[in-house]
Design a protein around this motif. Structure first.
Motif, PDB file in Angstrom:
ATOM      1  N   VAL A 203      -7.594   2.556  -6.063  1.00 32.95           N
ATOM      2  CA  VAL A 203      -7.530   1.398  -6.957  1.00 32.95           C
ATOM      3  C   VAL A 203      -7.950   0.149  -6.201  1.00 32.95           C
ATOM      4  O   VAL A 203      -7.903   0.111  -4.971  1.00 32.95           O
ATOM      5  CB  VAL A 203      -6.105   1.191  -7.542  1.00 32.95           C
ATOM      6  CG1 VAL A 203      -5.687   2.357  -8.407  1.00 32.95           C
ATOM      7  CG2 VAL A 203      -5.098   0.940  -6.450  1.00 32.95           C
ATOM      8  N   ASP A 204      -8.350  -0.849  -6.950  1.00 35.93           N
ATOM      9  CA  ASP A 204      -8.724  -2.123  -6.344  1.00 35.93           C
ATOM     10  C   ASP A 204      -7.483  -2.940  -6.048  1.00 35.93           C
ATOM     11  O   ASP A 204      -6.581  -3.042  -6.882  1.00 35.93           O
ATOM     12  CB  ASP A 204      -9.638  -2.917  -7.287  1.00 35.93           C
ATOM     13  CG  ASP A 204     -11.000  -2.257  -7.457  1.00 35.93           C
ATOM     14  OD1 ASP A 204     -11.459  -1.604  -6.504  1.00 35.93           O
ATOM     15  OD2 ASP A 204     -11.595  -2.391  -8.538  1.00 35.93           O
ATOM     16  N   LEU A 205      -7.460  -3.521  -4.880  1.00 35.69           N
ATOM     17  CA  LEU A 205      -6.391  -4.426  -4.480  1.00 35.69           C
ATOM     18  C   LEU A 205      -6.870  -5.843  -4.715  1.00 35.69           C
ATOM     19  O   LEU A 205      -7.960  -6.213  -4.275  1.00 35.69           O
ATOM     20  CB  LEU A 205      -6.058  -4.214  -3.001  1.00 35.69           C
ATOM     21  CG  LEU A 205      -5.161  -5.258  -2.356  1.00 35.69           C
ATOM     22  CD1 LEU A 205      -3.739  -5.116  -2.871  1.00 35.69           C
ATOM     23  CD2 LEU A 205      -5.193  -5.125  -0.839  1.00 35.69           C
TER      24      LEU A 205
ATOM     25  N   SER B 192       0.863  -1.943 -13.740  1.00 34.22           N
ATOM     26  CA  SER B 192       0.427  -2.783 -12.628  1.00 34.22           C
ATOM     27  C   SER B 192       1.636  -3.239 -11.818  1.00 34.22           C
ATOM     28  O   SER B 192       2.754  -3.300 -12.327  1.00 34.22           O
ATOM     29  CB  SER B 192      -0.347  -3.996 -13.140  1.00 34.22           C
ATOM     30  OG  SER B 192       0.494  -4.822 -13.913  1.00 34.22           O
TER      31      SER B 192
ATOM     32  N   ARG C  33       0.834  -1.212   0.000  1.00 37.90           N
ATOM     33  CA  ARG C  33       0.000   0.000   0.000  1.00 37.90           C
ATOM     34  C   ARG C  33       0.864   1.256   0.000  1.00 37.90           C
ATOM     35  O   ARG C  33       0.585   2.221  -0.705  1.00 37.90           O
ATOM     36  CB  ARG C  33      -0.923  -0.011   1.220  1.00 37.90           C
ATOM     37  CG  ARG C  33      -2.072  -0.974   1.080  1.00 37.90           C
ATOM     38  CD  ARG C  33      -2.993  -0.887   2.280  1.00 37.90           C
ATOM     39  NE  ARG C  33      -4.212  -1.626   2.020  1.00 37.90           N
ATOM     40  CZ  ARG C  33      -4.935  -2.198   2.962  1.00 37.90           C
ATOM     41  NH1 ARG C  33      -4.557  -2.140   4.222  1.00 37.90           N
ATOM     42  NH2 ARG C  33      -6.032  -2.853   2.655  1.00 37.90           N
TER      43      ARG C  33
ATOM     44  N   TYR D 266      -0.195  -9.799  -3.824  1.00 37.69           N
ATOM     45  CA  TYR D 266      -0.990  -8.583  -3.937  1.00 37.69           C
ATOM     46  C   TYR D 266      -0.734  -7.950  -5.292  1.00 37.69           C
ATOM     47  O   TYR D 266       0.411  -7.907  -5.756  1.00 37.69           O
ATOM     48  CB  TYR D 266      -0.636  -7.590  -2.827  1.00 37.69           C
ATOM     49  CG  TYR D 266      -0.745  -8.177  -1.455  1.00 37.69           C
ATOM     50  CD1 TYR D 266      -1.997  -8.509  -0.920  1.00 37.69           C
ATOM     51  CD2 TYR D 266       0.388  -8.439  -0.698  1.00 37.69           C
ATOM     52  CE1 TYR D 266      -2.094  -9.068   0.337  1.00 37.69           C
ATOM     53  CE2 TYR D 266       0.281  -8.996   0.571  1.00 37.69           C
ATOM     54  CZ  TYR D 266      -0.956  -9.311   1.076  1.00 37.69           C
ATOM     55  OH  TYR D 266      -1.058  -9.873   2.321  1.00 37.69           O
ATOM     56  N   SER D 267      -1.787  -7.447  -5.908  1.00 44.58           N
ATOM     57  CA  SER D 267      -1.611  -6.760  -7.182  1.00 44.58           C
ATOM     58  C   SER D 267      -2.621  -5.625  -7.312  1.00 44.58           C
ATOM     59  O   SER D 267      -3.689  -5.645  -6.690  1.00 44.58           O
ATOM     60  CB  SER D 267      -1.753  -7.737  -8.358  1.00 44.58           C
ATOM     61  OG  SER D 267      -3.051  -8.288  -8.393  1.00 44.58           O
ATOM     62  N   ALA D 268      -2.239  -4.643  -8.104  1.00 42.35           N
ATOM     63  CA  ALA D 268      -3.111  -3.503  -8.381  1.00 42.35           C
ATOM     64  C   ALA D 268      -2.711  -2.931  -9.730  1.00 42.35           C
ATOM     65  O   ALA D 268      -1.559  -3.036 -10.148  1.00 42.35           O
ATOM     66  CB  ALA D 268      -2.983  -2.447  -7.289  1.00 42.35           C
ATOM     67  N   THR D 269      -3.677  -2.335 -10.399  1.00 43.03           N
ATOM     68  CA  THR D 269      -3.445  -1.737 -11.721  1.00 43.03           C
ATOM     69  C   THR D 269      -3.819  -0.262 -11.682  1.00 43.03           C
ATOM     70  O   THR D 269      -4.875   0.103 -11.153  1.00 43.03           O
ATOM     71  CB  THR D 269      -4.285  -2.463 -12.798  1.00 43.03           C
ATOM     72  OG1 THR D 269      -3.886  -3.835 -12.831  1.00 43.03           O
ATOM     73  CG2 THR D 269      -4.079  -1.841 -14.166  1.00 43.03           C
TER      74      THR D 269
END
Length: 194
Positions: free
Chosen positions: A132-134, A103, A69, A115-118
């Motif tokens: 953003v969505d986690l 991403s 985060r 964990y990933s986010a774009t």
């Protein structure tokens, strides 16, 4: 969105990602060395000008949820500000400068959570989005890595820029490379400095 207009060079931007990878390695060297599956830090950089894509993958320590985060929030420096990623802006600045869609995916050593986010910069600007969505998934415990994928490049690298970037990385990280602890690979080519 304003980061894309910075007076930046591709070699500086790529070095920001390498700084993050190497700092993660140095911060957690003893833990990584204790892992029987780990022999050295490998930073794999893939650039495809036809697909307008840049991908940086490392097998460093990875990030837990708190650090993940922190890495994505503007104006949030890392806990350790004495190292190579002093201000915590490298990833965000370099990724936004390079492309409009990027991403981050990561899994920390000893964890099976990924964990990933774009970040879709055009969508952020158009719809005034500030979050953003986690996405959380599971990976084998022995995997630890961070992977950054940037597409829709603002600044695709011509051959001259690629050559300068490789030269810059070889010079900048020569001590890391010569130590035998770190490999930096560009499109399958191991970078070296003599």
């Amino acid at each position: 969105g304003t980061y894309r207009r910075l007076s930046y060079k591709p070699w500086y931007a790529v070095a920001e990602f390498v700084d993050n990878s190497t700092q993660s390695y140095f911060d957690h060297r003893s833990e990584l060395k204790d892992d029987p599956n780990f022999s050295k830090l490998v930073i794999n950089i893939r650039h495809d000008s036809a697909e307008k894509k840049l991908e940086i993958t490392d097998n460093a320590f990875g990030m837990n949820l708190e650090n993940f985060r922190r890495a994505l929030i503007l104006d949030k420096p890392p806990k350790n500000t004495t190292g190579r990623n002093e201000f915590g802006m490298g990833l965000k600045t370099a990724a936004c400068w390079f492309g409009n869609l990027w991403s981050v995916e990561t899994s920390e050593l000893g964890s099976n959570e990924c964990y990933s986010a774009t970040m879709d910069i055009r969508k952020f600007e158009k719809e005034n989005i500030d979050s953003v969505d986690l996405i959380t998934s599971h990976v084998p415990f022995e995997q630890h890595y961070t992977k950054i994928t940037i597409t829709d490049l603002n600044s695709p690298m011509a051959q001259t820029a690629v050559r300068k970037t490789k030269d810059y990385l070889q010079k900048m990280y020569r001590k890391d490379i010569q130590s035998g602890e770190i490999d930096i690979i560009w499109n399958g080519e191991y970078l070296d400095y003599e």
